[in-house]
Design an enzyme around this catalytic site. Structure first.
Site, short mmCIF file in Angstrom:
data_model
loop_
_atom_site.label_atom_id
_atom_site.label_comp_id
_atom_site.label_asym_id
_atom_site.label_seq_id
_atom_site.Cartn_x
_atom_site.Cartn_y
_atom_site.Cartn_z
N GLY A 138 -4.38 6.09 -0.93
CA GLY A 138 -4.78 4.92 -0.10
C GLY A 138 -5.33 5.07 1.22
N VAL A 185 -3.86 -2.02 0.74
CA VAL A 185 -3.41 -3.29 0.33
C VAL A 185 -2.55 -4.06 1.37
CG1 VAL A 185 -1.80 -4.09 -1.61
CG2 VAL A 185 -3.38 -2.04 -1.97
N HIS A 191 1.01 1.37 -3.62
CA HIS A 191 1.18 2.57 -4.60
C HIS A 191 0.92 1.95 -6.06
CE1 HIS A 191 4.33 3.94 -1.48
NE2 HIS A 191 3.46 5.02 -1.37
#
Length: 282
Positions: A147, A176, A37
């Site tokens: 994402g 990520v 985030h």
């Protein structure tokens, strides 16, 4: 940073910001923020004058047997992550604020939802699209950041924004990962120590499949079976799916070519993890 809890206040703020010509970067989340985030927030900070973060655990996107009540929540932690990453406005509405009366309208998504997580979670993407329609109308963003860990969600949102002519640019951001390759997720906290080690094999299976594709394999069934066999051999988890589709249309392919997604979902004892890779194959 200002915390806003009502729709009326948030709409007034964003209306004034847009009237003054300021660009708004919007990051919608369900909270329990992690580095994934934070990456979205930093990207929004780089590209916009104002950054708005929403934290709202949306009940419409959870099925009757899913983990709505168990979904991790920690607003103090979320506030700290927001401040550290340059958020100007944190929109933190209650369920009653977002859905003050019985919902008379929902957004039905008719494409890109009958595979992957959509196949396992009927109604999920209708809930996602409905809350995003509301959030886009409330925050009026210039750009919205998502994402790619939820790549199916990104494909659905891009289609929904195009179909309804919503004047927002969708910005997909790469997955990520932890240093050992595990995709960051709010649900990783549910993994036992042994499961945490086993979960590393999700990404490893995708990397092995990618190597096979780069070596010339073009049969999608061979690729997906390779992934399933690897995960079943190296983990005690149950493979929900290991599928390969064209992206972002999420349609079947007879040959691995063009832009594709290879996506997996694996159930451990207390949590279901997803991961994927997208690549362009010539």
């Amino acid at each position: 940073m200002k915390i806003v809890t009502t729709v009326q206040d948030m709409q007034q703020i964003t209306s004034e910001l847009r009237a003054s010509g300021k660009s708004i970067g919007f990051v919608p989340t369900m909270g329990y923020l992690h580095e994934g985030h934070a990456t979205l927030l930093r990207k929004a900070r780089e590209e916009n004058k104002i950054v708005v973060l929403s934290v709202f655990v949306n009940p419409l996107q959870f099925g009757p047997n899913e983990d709505l009540d168990r979904y991790p929540r920690d607003i103090d932690r979320d506030e700290n992550v927001a401040k550290e990453n340059g958020v100007d406005y944190l929109f933190y509405p209650s369920v009653e604020e977002m859905y003050p009366a019985e919902q008379t309208t929902t957004v039905e998504v008719v494409k890109r939802t009958d595979v992957l997580c959509g196949q396992q979670r009927p109604g999920h993407f209708a809930g996602v699209a409905t809350v995003l329609m509301k959030l886009f109308n409330i925050t009026v963003p210039t750009r919205a950041y998502f994402g790619m860990k939820d790549a199916q969600q990104v494909a659905v949102i891009e289609g929904f924004v195009t179909d309804f002519n919503i004047p927002v640019t969708i910005v997909p951001v790469d997955i990520v990962r932890e240093e050992d390759g595990l995709a960051k997720s709010s649900r990783n906290v549910y993994l036992s120590q042994d499961e945490r080690e086993e979960a590393l094999h999700l990404y490893r299976s995708l990397c092995i499949a990618k190597e096979r594709i780069e070596a010339g394999e073009r049969n999608p069934e061979i690729i997906t079976n390779l992934v399933k066999d690897y995960i079943e051999t190296h983990t005690k988890g149950t493979v929900d799916y290991a599928d390969l589709y064209a992206y972002p249309s999420l349609t079947m392919v007879e040959k691995v070519e063009g832009r594709i997604i290879l996506a997996i979902a694996v159930k451990f004892e207390n949590v279901r993890l997803i991961d994927n890779i997208t690549l362009t194959v010539k």
